[in-house]
Design a protein around this motif. Structure first.
Motif, PDB file in Angstrom:
ATOM      1  N   GLY A   1       0.815  -1.233  -0.060  1.00  0.00           N
ATOM      2  CA  GLY A   1      -0.070  -0.028  -0.062  1.00  0.00           C
ATOM      3  C   GLY A   1       0.765   1.284  -0.002  1.00  0.00           C
ATOM      4  O   GLY A   1       0.466   2.182  -0.661  1.00  0.00           O
ATOM      5  N   PHE A   2       1.921   1.151   0.725  1.00  0.00           N
ATOM      6  CA  PHE A   2       2.881   2.416   0.735  1.00  0.00           C
ATOM      7  C   PHE A   2       3.516   2.585  -0.507  1.00  0.00           C
ATOM      8  O   PHE A   2       3.714   3.703  -0.990  1.00  0.00           O
ATOM      9  N   ILE A   3       4.033   1.627  -1.292  1.00  0.00           N
ATOM     10  CA  ILE A   3       4.743   1.814  -2.439  1.00  0.00           C
ATOM     11  C   ILE A   3       3.531   2.106  -3.578  1.00  0.00           C
ATOM     12  O   ILE A   3       3.886   2.987  -4.262  1.00  0.00           O
ATOM     13  N   ASP A   4       2.162   1.768  -3.560  1.00  0.00           N
ATOM     14  CA  ASP A   4       1.113   2.145  -4.331  1.00  0.00           C
ATOM     15  C   ASP A   4       1.078   3.657  -4.290  1.00  0.00           C
ATOM     16  O   ASP A   4       1.021   4.526  -5.057  1.00  0.00           O
ATOM     17  N   LEU A   5       0.876   4.195  -2.849  1.00  0.00           N
ATOM     18  CA  LEU A   5       0.693   5.533  -2.494  1.00  0.00           C
ATOM     19  C   LEU A   5       2.054   6.576  -3.214  1.00  0.00           C
ATOM     20  O   LEU A   5       1.928   7.185  -3.659  1.00  0.00           O
ATOM     21  N   ALA A   6       3.464   5.918  -3.012  1.00  0.00           N
ATOM     22  CA  ALA A   6       4.405   6.617  -3.490  1.00  0.00           C
ATOM     23  C   ALA A   6       4.754   6.579  -4.867  1.00  0.00           C
ATOM     24  O   ALA A   6       5.031   7.682  -5.558  1.00  0.00           O
ATOM     25  N   LEU A   7       4.039   5.647  -5.669  1.00  0.00           N
ATOM     26  CA  LEU A   7       4.208   5.503  -6.947  1.00  0.00           C
ATOM     27  C   LEU A   7       2.975   6.218  -7.649  1.00  0.00           C
ATOM     28  O   LEU A   7       2.868   6.455  -8.997  1.00  0.00           O
ATOM     29  N   GLY A   8       1.987   6.641  -6.967  1.00  0.00           N
ATOM     30  CA  GLY A   8       0.602   7.245  -7.574  1.00  0.00           C
ATOM     31  C   GLY A   8      -0.085   6.072  -7.954  1.00  0.00           C
ATOM     32  O   GLY A   8      -1.018   6.649  -8.784  1.00  0.00           O
ATOM     33  N   ASP A   9      -0.118   4.724  -7.468  1.00  0.00           N
ATOM     34  CA  ASP A   9      -1.014   3.986  -8.049  1.00  0.00           C
ATOM     35  C   ASP A   9      -2.370   3.903  -7.280  1.00  0.00           C
ATOM     36  O   ASP A   9      -3.133   2.916  -7.439  1.00  0.00           O
ATOM     37  N   GLN A  10      -2.612   4.788  -6.883  1.00  0.00           N
ATOM     38  CA  GLN A  10      -4.131   4.801  -6.103  1.00  0.00           C
ATOM     39  C   GLN A  10      -5.302   5.536  -7.182  1.00  0.00           C
ATOM     40  O   GLN A  10      -4.978   6.088  -7.939  1.00  0.00           O
ATOM     41  N   ARG A  11      -6.434   5.197  -6.690  1.00  0.00           N
ATOM     42  CA  ARG A  11      -7.478   5.619  -7.620  1.00  0.00           C
ATOM     43  C   ARG A  11      -7.647   7.093  -7.482  1.00  0.00           C
ATOM     44  O   ARG A  11      -7.938   7.948  -8.413  1.00  0.00           O
ATOM     45  N   ASP A  12      -7.314   7.841  -6.515  1.00  0.00           N
ATOM     46  CA  ASP A  12      -7.316   9.273  -6.507  1.00  0.00           C
ATOM     47  C   ASP A  12      -5.935   9.682  -6.760  1.00  0.00           C
ATOM     48  O   ASP A  12      -5.408  10.229  -5.970  1.00  0.00           O
TER      49      ASP A  12
ATOM     50  N   ASN B   1       2.586  14.845  -7.032  1.00  0.00           N
ATOM     51  CA  ASN B   1       3.806  15.171  -6.742  1.00  0.00           C
ATOM     52  C   ASN B   1       4.930  13.700  -6.282  1.00  0.00           C
ATOM     53  O   ASN B   1       5.861  14.036  -6.298  1.00  0.00           O
ATOM     54  N   ALA B   2       4.501  12.790  -6.236  1.00  0.00           N
ATOM     55  CA  ALA B   2       4.706  11.428  -5.900  1.00  0.00           C
ATOM     56  C   ALA B   2       5.528  10.941  -7.151  1.00  0.00           C
ATOM     57  O   ALA B   2       4.826  10.915  -8.104  1.00  0.00           O
ATOM     58  N   ARG B   3       6.761  10.740  -6.981  1.00  0.00           N
ATOM     59  CA  ARG B   3       7.532  10.105  -8.087  1.00  0.00           C
ATOM     60  C   ARG B   3       8.307   8.771  -7.837  1.00  0.00           C
ATOM     61  O   ARG B   3       8.581   8.248  -9.053  1.00  0.00           O
ATOM     62  N   GLY B   4       8.739   8.704  -6.751  1.00  0.00           N
ATOM     63  CA  GLY B   4       9.632   7.401  -6.672  1.00  0.00           C
ATOM     64  C   GLY B   4       9.672   7.016  -5.215  1.00  0.00           C
ATOM     65  O   GLY B   4       9.629   7.780  -4.100  1.00  0.00           O
TER      66      GLY B   4
END
Length: 142
Positions: A67-78, A84-87
């Protein structure tokens, strides 16, 4: 420090301490998969407390870690919330077993691969990975 996929990096404690390098690569988040290493203070970060022992429960870490990796990479629905998340850097002490196992799980889920295919892919990007046997068994089960 090894680039596994766009925005997804796997490394060790030395890489985690090199703020300039991480920022130059566009790393905005850090996932620390250790019990012992300090957290970075310059970026959003998360600790997954996991011993590099065959009996350690890797499976219980997936929901938070992935979940944290998804958040960081912007893989969330919202997507607007994460523009601004890039890596992200996922690291442990050596960047061989704990963090590699989390990255393999992420690759398995994202690309719908089995353990062997995901391991082969991650190994092609970072040849020193060596998940412990307990983690390998859990990843195969997952």
């Amino acid at each position: 420090l090894s680039r596994i996929a766009p925005g997804l990096y796997l490394g060790n404690s030395t890489a985690a301490e090199d703020t300039r390098l991480l920022q130059s690569l566009g790393i905005t988040h850090v996932l620390n998969v250790t019990e012992e290493l300090p957290m970075v203070e310059w970026a959003p970060s998360m600790r997954i407390t996991l011993a590099d022992m065959a009996h350690a429960n890797l499976l219980d870490t997936f929901e938070d870690a992935l979940g944290f990796i998804d958040l960081a990479l912007g893989d969330q629905r919202d997507v607007k919330a994460f523009t601004n998340a890039r890596g992200i850097l996922v690291h442990c002490l050596m960047g061989r077993s704990r963090s590699a196992s989390i990255i393999i799980a992420y690759i398995m889920r994202k690309y719908k691969l089995n353990y062997r295919a995901a391991h082969t892919y991650v190994h092609s990007k970072r040849p020193i990975i060596w998940p412990n046997l307990g983690f390998v068994n859990q990843l195969n089960l997952w």
